[in-house]
Scaffold this active site. Structure first.
Site, PDB file in Angstrom:
ATOM      1  N   GLU A  89     -71.076 -68.204 108.356  1.00 41.74           N
ATOM      2  CA  GLU A  89     -70.947 -69.360 109.234  1.00 41.74           C
ATOM      3  C   GLU A  89     -71.691 -69.170 110.542  1.00 41.74           C
ATOM      4  O   GLU A  89     -72.053 -68.048 110.921  1.00 41.74           O
ATOM      5  CB  GLU A  89     -69.478 -69.651 109.501  1.00 41.74           C
ATOM      6  CG  GLU A  89     -68.765 -68.570 110.258  1.00 41.74           C
ATOM      7  CD  GLU A  89     -67.258 -68.808 110.230  1.00 41.74           C
ATOM      8  OE1 GLU A  89     -66.633 -68.496 109.198  1.00 41.74           O
ATOM      9  OE2 GLU A  89     -66.712 -69.280 111.236  1.00 41.74           O
ATOM     10  N   CYS A 102     -75.084 -69.302 117.452  1.00 40.86           N
ATOM     11  CA  CYS A 102     -74.388 -68.066 117.110  1.00 40.86           C
ATOM     12  C   CYS A 102     -74.655 -67.775 115.635  1.00 40.86           C
ATOM     13  O   CYS A 102     -74.409 -68.626 114.783  1.00 40.86           O
ATOM     14  CB  CYS A 102     -72.896 -68.267 117.370  1.00 40.86           C
ATOM     15  SG  CYS A 102     -71.879 -66.910 116.819  1.00 40.86           S
ATOM     16  N   CYS A 109     -67.055 -58.087 107.137  1.00 42.35           N
ATOM     17  CA  CYS A 109     -67.226 -57.040 108.144  1.00 42.35           C
ATOM     18  C   CYS A 109     -66.286 -55.905 107.788  1.00 42.35           C
ATOM     19  O   CYS A 109     -65.235 -56.132 107.210  1.00 42.35           O
ATOM     20  CB  CYS A 109     -66.848 -57.607 109.526  1.00 42.35           C
ATOM     21  SG  CYS A 109     -67.104 -56.456 110.896  1.00 42.35           S
ATOM     22  N   CYS A 113     -61.026 -55.405 112.970  1.00 43.51           N
ATOM     23  CA  CYS A 113     -60.316 -55.649 114.237  1.00 43.51           C
ATOM     24  C   CYS A 113     -59.100 -56.529 113.955  1.00 43.51           C
ATOM     25  O   CYS A 113     -59.148 -57.426 113.112  1.00 43.51           O
ATOM     26  CB  CYS A 113     -61.239 -56.323 115.242  1.00 43.51           C
ATOM     27  SG  CYS A 113     -62.663 -55.301 115.686  1.00 43.51           S
ATOM     28  N   CYS A 116     -59.471 -60.527 114.260  1.00 43.12           N
ATOM     29  CA  CYS A 116     -60.697 -61.186 113.806  1.00 43.12           C
ATOM     30  C   CYS A 116     -60.626 -61.548 112.327  1.00 43.12           C
ATOM     31  O   CYS A 116     -60.242 -60.724 111.493  1.00 43.12           O
ATOM     32  CB  CYS A 116     -61.892 -60.273 114.067  1.00 43.12           C
ATOM     33  SG  CYS A 116     -63.457 -61.017 113.609  1.00 43.12           S
ATOM     34  N   CYS A 335     -65.236 -66.670 114.742  1.00 45.11           N
ATOM     35  CA  CYS A 335     -65.559 -65.558 113.862  1.00 45.11           C
ATOM     36  C   CYS A 335     -64.878 -65.529 112.501  1.00 45.11           C
ATOM     37  O   CYS A 335     -63.787 -64.989 112.361  1.00 45.11           O
ATOM     38  CB  CYS A 335     -65.218 -64.259 114.567  1.00 45.11           C
ATOM     39  SG  CYS A 335     -66.316 -63.978 115.908  1.00 45.11           S
TER      40      CYS A 335
HETATM   41  N1  SAH Z   1     -68.955 -57.477 115.599  1.00 48.01           N
HETATM   42  C1  SAH Z   1     -69.439 -57.911 116.875  1.00 48.01           C
HETATM   43  C2  SAH Z   1     -69.818 -59.354 116.974  1.00 48.01           C
HETATM   44  C3  SAH Z   1     -68.961 -60.415 116.345  1.00 48.01           C
HETATM   45  S1  SAH Z   1     -67.558 -61.026 117.128  1.00 48.01           S
HETATM   46  C4  SAH Z   1     -68.445 -57.544 117.951  1.00 48.01           C
HETATM   47  O1  SAH Z   1     -67.412 -56.995 117.648  1.00 48.01           O
HETATM   48  O2  SAH Z   1     -68.744 -57.747 119.126  1.00 48.01           O
HETATM   49  C5  SAH Z   1     -67.933 -61.826 118.628  1.00 48.01           C
HETATM   50  C6  SAH Z   1     -66.762 -61.725 119.611  1.00 48.01           C
HETATM   51  O3  SAH Z   1     -65.651 -62.544 119.242  1.00 48.01           O
HETATM   52  C7  SAH Z   1     -66.232 -60.315 119.709  1.00 48.01           C
HETATM   53  O4  SAH Z   1     -66.011 -60.001 121.047  1.00 48.01           O
HETATM   54  C8  SAH Z   1     -64.932 -60.423 118.940  1.00 48.01           C
HETATM   55  O5  SAH Z   1     -64.069 -59.382 119.312  1.00 48.01           O
HETATM   56  C9  SAH Z   1     -64.455 -61.787 119.330  1.00 48.01           C
HETATM   57  N2  SAH Z   1     -63.448 -62.370 118.447  1.00 48.01           N
HETATM   58  C10 SAH Z   1     -63.307 -62.207 117.113  1.00 48.01           C
HETATM   59  N3  SAH Z   1     -62.263 -62.915 116.658  1.00 48.01           N
HETATM   60  C11 SAH Z   1     -61.743 -63.553 117.706  1.00 48.01           C
HETATM   61  C12 SAH Z   1     -60.641 -64.435 117.883  1.00 48.01           C
HETATM   62  N4  SAH Z   1     -59.880 -64.794 116.850  1.00 48.01           N
HETATM   63  N5  SAH Z   1     -60.386 -64.905 119.128  1.00 48.01           N
HETATM   64  C13 SAH Z   1     -61.161 -64.547 120.165  1.00 48.01           C
HETATM   65  N6  SAH Z   1     -62.208 -63.722 120.076  1.00 48.01           N
HETATM   66  C14 SAH Z   1     -62.486 -63.212 118.861  1.00 48.01           C
END
Ligand code: SAH
Length: 346
Positions: A89, A102, A109, A113, A116, A335
Site C-alpha cells: 500500500e 509514501c 515486515c 513492532c 504496527c 502502515c
Molecule cells: N520500517 C520503517 C518505516 C515504516 S513505518 C520504520 O520503522 O521507521 C513509518 C513510521 O510509522 C514508523 O515510525 C512507524 O513506527 C510508524 N508507525 C507504524 N505503525 C503505526 C501506527 N499504528 N500508528 C502510528 N505510527 C505507526
C-alpha cells in the site's frame, strides 16, 4: 515472475538494447516511456518486434494500482498489486509545497513492532528497486504528471517494510529515482525511515545519496523501547545516536526521530523529560505521531490535547518538535492497515 525493466538505469537499458543489436537511442525512448508510467505496449515509438522481445523477458506492468481511496481532504491511498499477486500500500498527501508519496519497500515486515500492522504476518518478500519506483511512476501518471513535470514532488519510505532490511534494492531505487533524465526527485526531497538498523545506517551515510534520515525512536530508554520494538534488543539508543551523528557528519542533513504516542507506554511527562535530556543540543527534530490504533495489537493512542501537552514539554525543553497532522483519517489506516484489511485481517 519475469524480470522488471524498472529495476534498471538508463545506462543498463542502453547496454541491453545494444546487446540486442538495436540502436542506442531506442533505450532512451524506452526509458522515457517507462518514466512516464507507460506499459511496454503503450510506448508508441518502439518497433513491434522490439516490444514483443521486451514483453517476453520483462513484466509489462510490475506495479498496478488495484484500488484507490480518496479522502475528503485530498489524501489518496492506494493498494498496489505486484506481478505475483502480492499487495502493498501507499499514500499520496497534498501539501502547500507539493505532493508527498509514501512508498512500501517490502511485502510485510519482519521487525514485528508492537503497534504496527505491517508485521502482522511477518515478511513475505522484499520489493525490487523497480517495484519501489513503480509505485511512484504509477501514481505520478495517475495524477497527470510526466517525468519532466512531476505531480509527485516528495517521497517518504514509510510504507510497509523496513527499507534498511532490504538494503541493496532500496539503494538501487534511491539511485534510480534521483537520476538525471529519469523522474529525478532530489535526495533532499526524499526521507528514509528506519527502526534503527545501525550498521546499515553507517553504510547509507557512505553511499553519497543524502536523503533525509528518519529513525523510529518511540521511547527514550532501551528497556521501554524493547517492550514495543524487538530491534531494540539488538541496538541500543546510544548506538543509534552515534550512527545518526555519523550520518549528519557525512551528509550535513539534520536527522529526524519519529515518536508515536502510545497510551500508558511512552506518552507520560517522565518520558518527555528523558527525551529532552537525550536529544537536547543535537541536530535533530522530533516528529510526534498519535498512534493509529491497530485492533489486533491492543494498543491505544492518546488524545490530541495530551499530544499537544507532550509537544509543549519538548518545546519548552529546547527540542525542535512537531505533532504530525492527521490527514486522510476517513479512509483508514497507517502502515499495513489497508493491506491487512484487504487480506481479511481488521
Ligand atoms: N520500517 C520503517 C518505516 C515504516 S513505518 C520504520 O520503522 O521507521 C513509518 C513510521 O510509522 C514508523 O515510525 C512507524 O513506527 C510508524 N508507525 C507504524 N505503525 C503505526 C501506527 N499504528 N500508528 C502510528 N505510527 C505507526
Amino acid at each position: 515472475m519475469k524480470e522488471i525493466l524498472q529495476d534498471h538505469s538508463l545506462a543498463e537499458l542502453q547496454a541491453l538494447i545494444l546487446a540486442w543489436g538495436e540502436q542506442k537511442y531506442r533505450a532512451g525512448q524506452l526509458y522515457r516511456g517507462l518514466m512516464r508510467g507507460k506499459r511496454i505496449a503503450e510506448i508508441s515509438d518502439l518497433s513491434r518486434t522490439l516490444k514483443s522481445r521486451l514483453l517476453e523477458k520483462f513484466e509489462d506492468e510490475p506495479v498496478r494500482i488495484a484500488e484507490t481511496f480518496v479522502s475528503a481532504d485530498g489524501t489518496e491511498k492506494y493498494l498496489f498489486e505486484l506481478a505475483d499477486g502480492n499487495i502493498v500500500e501507499g499514500v499520496l498527501m497534498s501539501y502547500k509545497y507539493g505532493k508527498t508519496q509514501c512508498v512500501s519497500t517490502q511485502v510485510g515486515c519482519r521487525m514485528n513492532c508492537a503497534f504496527c500492522a505491517s508485521g502482522l504476518n511477518g515478511l513475505i518478500r522484499n520489493l525490487t528497486a523497480g517495484e519501489i519506483l513503480g509505485q511512484i511512476l504509477a501514481v505520478n501518471a495517475r495524477q497527470g504528471g510526466t517525468a519532466e513535470k512531476r505531480a509527485v514532488t516528495n517521497v517518504v519510505l514509510m510504507g510497509s517494510g523496513e527499507p534498511l532490511d532490504n538494503y541493496a534494492n532500496t539503494v538501487r531505487f534511491l539511485r534510480n529515482v534521483t537520476a538525471e533524465g529519469g523522474i529525478c526527485i532530489s535526495a533532499r526531497n526524499i526521507s528514509l525511515s528506519t527502526c534503527g538498523l545501525v550498521p546499515k545506517m553507517y553504510e547509507l551515510a557512505d553511499e553519497g545519496i543524502p536523503v533525509n534520515l528518519t529513525v523510529s525512536l518511540h521511547s527514550p530508554t532501551d528497556e521501554e523501547r524493547a517492550r514495543i520494538m524487538p530491534i531494540a534488543k539488538a541496538y541500543t539508543i546510544a548506538d543509534i545516536l552515534r550512527a545518526c551523528d555519523y550520518y549528519f557528519e557525512k551528509t550535513g542533513r539534520r536527522y529526524i526521530f519519529e515518536y508515536s504516542l502510545i497510551a500508558g507506554e511512552n506518552a507520560g511527562r517522565a518520558q518527555a523529560e528523558r527525551l529532552i535530556a537525550l536529544l537536547r543540543g543535537r541536530p535533530c527534530h522530533v516528529n510526534l505521531i498519535r498512534l493509529n490504533a491497530v485492533p489486533e495489537k491492543g494498543l491505544c493512542g492518546i488524545s490530541e490535547k495530551d499530544a499537544y501537552r507532550f509537544l509543549g514539554v519538548l518545546e519548552r525543553g529546547g527540542l525542535s518538535a512537531t505533532l504530525r497532522r492527521t490527514i486522510g483519517a476517513d479512509i483508514g489506516g497507517a502502515c499495513g492497515q489497508l493491506r491487512a484489511k484487504r487480506l481479511g485481517g481488521s
